[in-house]
Design an enzyme around this catalytic site. Structure first.
Site, PDB file in Angstrom:
ATOM      1  N   ASP A   1      48.103  23.428  76.688  1.00 56.27           N
ATOM      2  CA  ASP A   1      48.760  23.881  75.460  1.00 56.27           C
ATOM      3  C   ASP A   1      49.739  22.804  75.019  1.00 56.27           C
ATOM      4  OD1 ASP A   1      47.425  26.290  75.570  1.00 56.27           O
ATOM      5  OD2 ASP A   1      49.044  27.342  76.585  1.00 56.27           O
TER       6      ASP A   1
ATOM      7  N   ASP B   1      38.247  35.174  71.129  1.00 52.72           N
ATOM      8  CA  ASP B   1      39.183  35.925  71.968  1.00 52.72           C
ATOM      9  C   ASP B   1      38.736  37.384  71.942  1.00 52.72           C
ATOM     10  OD1 ASP B   1      40.591  33.596  72.359  1.00 52.72           O
ATOM     11  OD2 ASP B   1      42.122  34.054  70.860  1.00 52.72           O
TER      12      ASP B   1
END
Length: 288
Positions: free
Chosen positions: A11, A130
């Site tokens: 990230d 997702d």
């Protein structure tokens, strides 16, 4: 048989690697280029950067990170987060990334995936999904759903939607979420994966929201369902806690690749250890 891939994920926020729990308590965790070099030396097959800043105003920061990374490492690089138009894809590819990962924009406008694949080639278009398991009759009352406008008005596409009839029948279903897992969209994840393949996606990055961050292992049922539904590669994501979980994902889950963050980032296991483990279990991987 193609070799199974091991893919670390980082990230990136404002040009730095960050780590947090459920998007809070975020702390600095190092330089992304240095992390990329480490994984390249370890023998990772690919690397994913998720730009969690994800705004046009700060896009130049991730472009700079990609350029520096592409200069120093030679494994394929995928970048996801905040991709809204074809120019974003062009800029990232020109900066040196090999693939882009698209989630929210694909749900907002599925034709964007067709346009992107036609312009840049399916090989560099990854659709991120997702997905969260739907629990029977609670589907109707869990929370308000943000159904995309194109799906509301297009009767031919209603087959993509979830319904209380589906979930009440006891059939396992998973729902697509966007905006970092904050918006339920009322779309069946398995059917969505198949549709994205039809529009030209070259790969699916499949994250189980139920397992993400738990270290309890990947959602094998979800991974297998999507892998069996499409003919393009599927990357399993969400839940890796040990090396056995990686093995389960590529064997029972039939994934083509496994993505993991914490177990590699905090040096619980090395890429080399992961590959050696899979080799001992009879899985074909690219040598370190």
């Amino acid at each position: 048989m193609l070799a199974k891939r091991i893919i670390p994920c980082l990230d990136v926020k404002d040009g730095r690697v960050v780590k947090g729990v459920n998007f809070v308590n975020i702390r600095d965790a190092g330089d992304p280029v240095e992390n990329a070099i480490y994984y390249d030396e370890q023998g990772a097959d690919e690397l994913v950067f998720l730009d969690i800043t994800a705004s046009h105003e700060k896009r130049k920061i991730i472009l700079d990170v990609v350029e520096k990374t592409a200069t120093d490492v030679f494994m394929p690089l995928t970048v996801g987060g905040g991709i809204r138009d074809l120019d974003d894809i062009r800029d990232l590819l020109n900066a040196g990334c090999d693939k882009v990962s698209i989630n929210t924009t694909a749900v907002r406008d599925p034709e964007f995936i067709r346009k992107a694949a036609e312009r840049f080639g399916s090989q560099c278009i990854v659709v991120a999904i997702d997905a969260k398991r739907v629990h029977d009759s609670r589907f109707e009352i869990d929370q308000e759903r943000d159904i995309p406008d194109w799906l509301k008005v297009n009767k031919e596409m209603e087959y993509l939607t979830l319904s209380s009839q589906d979930t009440a029948a006891g059939v396992k279903r998973w729902e697509v979420f966007t905006h970092g897992g904050r918006r339920p969209r009322g779309i069946d994840a398995i059917k969505w994966a198949r549709y994205m393949e039809e529009l030209g996606a070259g790969e699916i990055l499949l994250t189980s929201m139920d397992r993400d961050g738990t270290k309890d292992g990947y959602d094998i049922e979800l991974t297998r369902a999507v892998s069996e539904a499409v003919g393009i590669p599927v990357i399993a994501s969400g839940g890796a806690g040990n090396l056995e979980h990686l093995y389960e994902a590529v064997t029972e889950g039939k994934a083509d690749a496994v993505l993991a963050a914490s177990i590699f980032h905090y040096r619980e296991y090395t890429i080399k250890e992961a590959k050696e483990y899979l080799i001992r279990k009879g899985v074909i991987v690219r040598p370190v």
